[in-house]
Motif scaffolding. Sequence first.
Motif, PDB file in Angstrom:
ATOM      1  N   CYS A   9       0.833  -1.209   0.000  1.00  0.00           N
ATOM      2  CA  CYS A   9       0.000   0.000   0.000  1.00  0.00           C
ATOM      3  C   CYS A   9       0.868   1.259   0.000  1.00  0.00           C
ATOM      4  O   CYS A   9       0.511   2.272  -0.581  1.00  0.00           O
ATOM      5  CB  CYS A   9      -0.927   0.000   1.204  1.00  0.00           C
ATOM      6  N   CYS A  10       2.033   1.177   0.628  1.00  0.00           N
ATOM      7  CA  CYS A  10       2.946   2.313   0.763  1.00  0.00           C
ATOM      8  C   CYS A  10       3.837   2.515  -0.446  1.00  0.00           C
ATOM      9  O   CYS A  10       4.561   3.503  -0.536  1.00  0.00           O
ATOM     10  CB  CYS A  10       3.829   2.135   1.988  1.00  0.00           C
ATOM     11  N   GLY A  11       3.825   1.572  -1.401  1.00  0.00           N
ATOM     12  CA  GLY A  11       4.684   1.676  -2.568  1.00  0.00           C
ATOM     13  C   GLY A  11       5.893   0.762  -2.527  1.00  0.00           C
ATOM     14  O   GLY A  11       6.651   0.699  -3.485  1.00  0.00           O
ATOM     15  N   ALA A  12       6.079   0.040  -1.443  1.00  0.00           N
ATOM     16  CA  ALA A  12       7.185  -0.923  -1.368  1.00  0.00           C
ATOM     17  C   ALA A  12       6.908  -2.081  -2.317  1.00  0.00           C
ATOM     18  O   ALA A  12       5.755  -2.462  -2.527  1.00  0.00           O
ATOM     19  CB  ALA A  12       7.336  -1.455   0.054  1.00  0.00           C
ATOM     20  N   GLY A  53     -10.576  -0.542  -1.695  1.00  0.00           N
ATOM     21  CA  GLY A  53     -10.358  -1.319  -2.911  1.00  0.00           C
ATOM     22  C   GLY A  53      -9.199  -0.830  -3.761  1.00  0.00           C
ATOM     23  O   GLY A  53      -9.157  -1.062  -4.966  1.00  0.00           O
ATOM     24  N   ARG A  54      -8.249  -0.166  -3.144  1.00  0.00           N
ATOM     25  CA  ARG A  54      -7.086   0.361  -3.868  1.00  0.00           C
ATOM     26  C   ARG A  54      -5.952  -0.656  -3.835  1.00  0.00           C
ATOM     27  O   ARG A  54      -5.857  -1.477  -2.938  1.00  0.00           O
ATOM     28  CB  ARG A  54      -6.580   1.657  -3.230  1.00  0.00           C
ATOM     29  N   VAL A  55      -5.051  -0.544  -4.815  1.00  0.00           N
ATOM     30  CA  VAL A  55      -3.838  -1.351  -4.820  1.00  0.00           C
ATOM     31  C   VAL A  55      -2.796  -0.669  -3.949  1.00  0.00           C
ATOM     32  O   VAL A  55      -2.129  -1.306  -3.135  1.00  0.00           O
ATOM     33  CB  VAL A  55      -3.298  -1.551  -6.260  1.00  0.00           C
ATOM     34  N   THR A  56      -2.652   0.644  -4.118  1.00  0.00           N
ATOM     35  CA  THR A  56      -1.731   1.432  -3.303  1.00  0.00           C
ATOM     36  C   THR A  56      -2.427   2.709  -2.863  1.00  0.00           C
ATOM     37  O   THR A  56      -3.455   3.095  -3.420  1.00  0.00           O
ATOM     38  CB  THR A  56      -0.462   1.850  -4.087  1.00  0.00           C
ATOM     39  N   CYS A  57      -1.837   3.390  -1.924  1.00  0.00           N
ATOM     40  CA  CYS A  57      -2.363   4.684  -1.505  1.00  0.00           C
ATOM     41  C   CYS A  57      -2.281   5.692  -2.649  1.00  0.00           C
ATOM     42  O   CYS A  57      -3.078   6.631  -2.717  1.00  0.00           O
ATOM     43  CB  CYS A  57      -1.598   5.201  -0.294  1.00  0.00           C
ATOM     44  N   GLY A  58      -1.340   5.501  -3.555  1.00  0.00           N
ATOM     45  CA  GLY A  58      -1.198   6.378  -4.701  1.00  0.00           C
ATOM     46  C   GLY A  58      -2.376   6.328  -5.652  1.00  0.00           C
ATOM     47  O   GLY A  58      -2.554   7.221  -6.475  1.00  0.00           O
ATOM     48  N   TYR A  89       5.557   7.225  -9.217  1.00  0.00           N
ATOM     49  CA  TYR A  89       5.757   6.497 -10.475  1.00  0.00           C
ATOM     50  C   TYR A  89       4.484   5.743 -10.853  1.00  0.00           C
ATOM     51  O   TYR A  89       4.044   5.776 -12.005  1.00  0.00           O
ATOM     52  CB  TYR A  89       6.946   5.535 -10.347  1.00  0.00           C
ATOM     53  N   ILE A  90       3.875   5.089  -9.892  1.00  0.00           N
ATOM     54  CA  ILE A  90       2.625   4.357 -10.129  1.00  0.00           C
ATOM     55  C   ILE A  90       1.532   5.321 -10.567  1.00  0.00           C
ATOM     56  O   ILE A  90       0.772   5.038 -11.500  1.00  0.00           O
ATOM     57  CB  ILE A  90       2.203   3.563  -8.876  1.00  0.00           C
ATOM     58  N   ARG A  91       1.436   6.470  -9.920  1.00  0.00           N
ATOM     59  CA  ARG A  91       0.413   7.459 -10.282  1.00  0.00           C
ATOM     60  C   ARG A  91       0.596   7.934 -11.722  1.00  0.00           C
ATOM     61  O   ARG A  91      -0.375   8.171 -12.420  1.00  0.00           O
ATOM     62  CB  ARG A  91       0.460   8.648  -9.320  1.00  0.00           C
ATOM     63  N   THR A  92       1.824   8.056 -12.156  1.00  0.00           N
ATOM     64  CA  THR A  92       2.106   8.558 -13.498  1.00  0.00           C
ATOM     65  C   THR A  92       2.061   7.465 -14.558  1.00  0.00           C
ATOM     66  O   THR A  92       1.514   7.670 -15.646  1.00  0.00           O
ATOM     67  CB  THR A  92       3.502   9.230 -13.528  1.00  0.00           C
ATOM     68  N   HIS A  95       0.442   0.501 -12.596  1.00  0.00           N
ATOM     69  CA  HIS A  95       0.957  -0.675 -11.879  1.00  0.00           C
ATOM     70  C   HIS A  95       1.827  -1.555 -12.762  1.00  0.00           C
ATOM     71  O   HIS A  95       2.863  -2.054 -12.318  1.00  0.00           O
ATOM     72  CB  HIS A  95      -0.192  -1.514 -11.308  1.00  0.00           C
ATOM     73  N   ALA A  96       1.409  -1.782 -14.006  1.00  0.00           N
ATOM     74  CA  ALA A  96       2.168  -2.669 -14.899  1.00  0.00           C
ATOM     75  C   ALA A  96       3.572  -2.116 -15.141  1.00  0.00           C
ATOM     76  O   ALA A  96       4.550  -2.873 -15.114  1.00  0.00           O
ATOM     77  CB  ALA A  96       1.422  -2.864 -16.219  1.00  0.00           C
ATOM     78  N   ALA A  97       3.682  -0.817 -15.372  1.00  0.00           N
ATOM     79  CA  ALA A  97       4.998  -0.207 -15.592  1.00  0.00           C
ATOM     80  C   ALA A  97       5.856  -0.311 -14.337  1.00  0.00           C
ATOM     81  O   ALA A  97       7.059  -0.560 -14.416  1.00  0.00           O
ATOM     82  CB  ALA A  97       4.840   1.254 -16.012  1.00  0.00           C
ATOM     83  N   PHE A  98       5.242  -0.135 -13.167  1.00  0.00           N
ATOM     84  CA  PHE A  98       5.974  -0.269 -11.911  1.00  0.00           C
ATOM     85  C   PHE A  98       6.502  -1.691 -11.758  1.00  0.00           C
ATOM     86  O   PHE A  98       7.675  -1.901 -11.430  1.00  0.00           O
ATOM     87  CB  PHE A  98       5.081   0.099 -10.717  1.00  0.00           C
ATOM     88  N   LEU A  99       5.646  -2.677 -11.999  1.00  0.00           N
ATOM     89  CA  LEU A  99       6.070  -4.073 -11.868  1.00  0.00           C
ATOM     90  C   LEU A  99       7.174  -4.415 -12.862  1.00  0.00           C
ATOM     91  O   LEU A  99       8.097  -5.154 -12.533  1.00  0.00           O
ATOM     92  CB  LEU A  99       4.876  -5.008 -12.030  1.00  0.00           C
ATOM     93  N   LYS A 100       7.101  -3.871 -14.055  1.00  0.00           N
ATOM     94  CA  LYS A 100       8.160  -4.100 -15.044  1.00  0.00           C
ATOM     95  C   LYS A 100       9.467  -3.474 -14.563  1.00  0.00           C
ATOM     96  O   LYS A 100      10.530  -4.095 -14.656  1.00  0.00           O
ATOM     97  CB  LYS A 100       7.768  -3.528 -16.400  1.00  0.00           C
ATOM     98  N   ALA A 101       9.401  -2.272 -14.020  1.00  0.00           N
ATOM     99  CA  ALA A 101      10.603  -1.611 -13.495  1.00  0.00           C
ATOM    100  C   ALA A 101      11.197  -2.410 -12.339  1.00  0.00           C
ATOM    101  O   ALA A 101      12.417  -2.485 -12.184  1.00  0.00           O
ATOM    102  CB  ALA A 101      10.263  -0.197 -13.036  1.00  0.00           C
TER     103      ALA A 101
END
Length: 118
Positions: A9-12, A53-58, A89-92, A95-101
């Motif tokens: 939730c925090c972005g970790a 129902g969020r994936v992250t707080c972002g 990064y997730i907001r911009t 999620h898929a781009a974050f997971l790829k990174a």
Amino acid sequence: MNGTEEIGCCGAYCGTCREYQKTCKGCKPGYLDGSRDLCRAKCRMKKCCLTRGRVTCGDCVEYESCEIIQSFLNHPGYKYGKYKQALEYIRTHGHAAFLKAAEHWTSAYGKYPEQNSK
């Protein structure tokens, strides 16, 4: 899920955590399928994020004004800045781009691909 259960939730990024890979009862496992009671969770951030129902707080429209996540991100220390960077990064980029990174990271945070400026 699509790998997003490995994003805290925090972005970790939890996918690199040995305990998570074994038997960790971290941020999301058990809460997403109802086998753990979210009402008993101690983390206010997790309760708020998952209840909505969020994936992250972002992902929340209240992200920038939320006292819970902003007070967490404003703690002194390198890792809090990295968690904030992850959420931004997730907001911009999503999620898929974050997971790829995060595919080649060795800890809860890491580097992001260079973005071409427009």
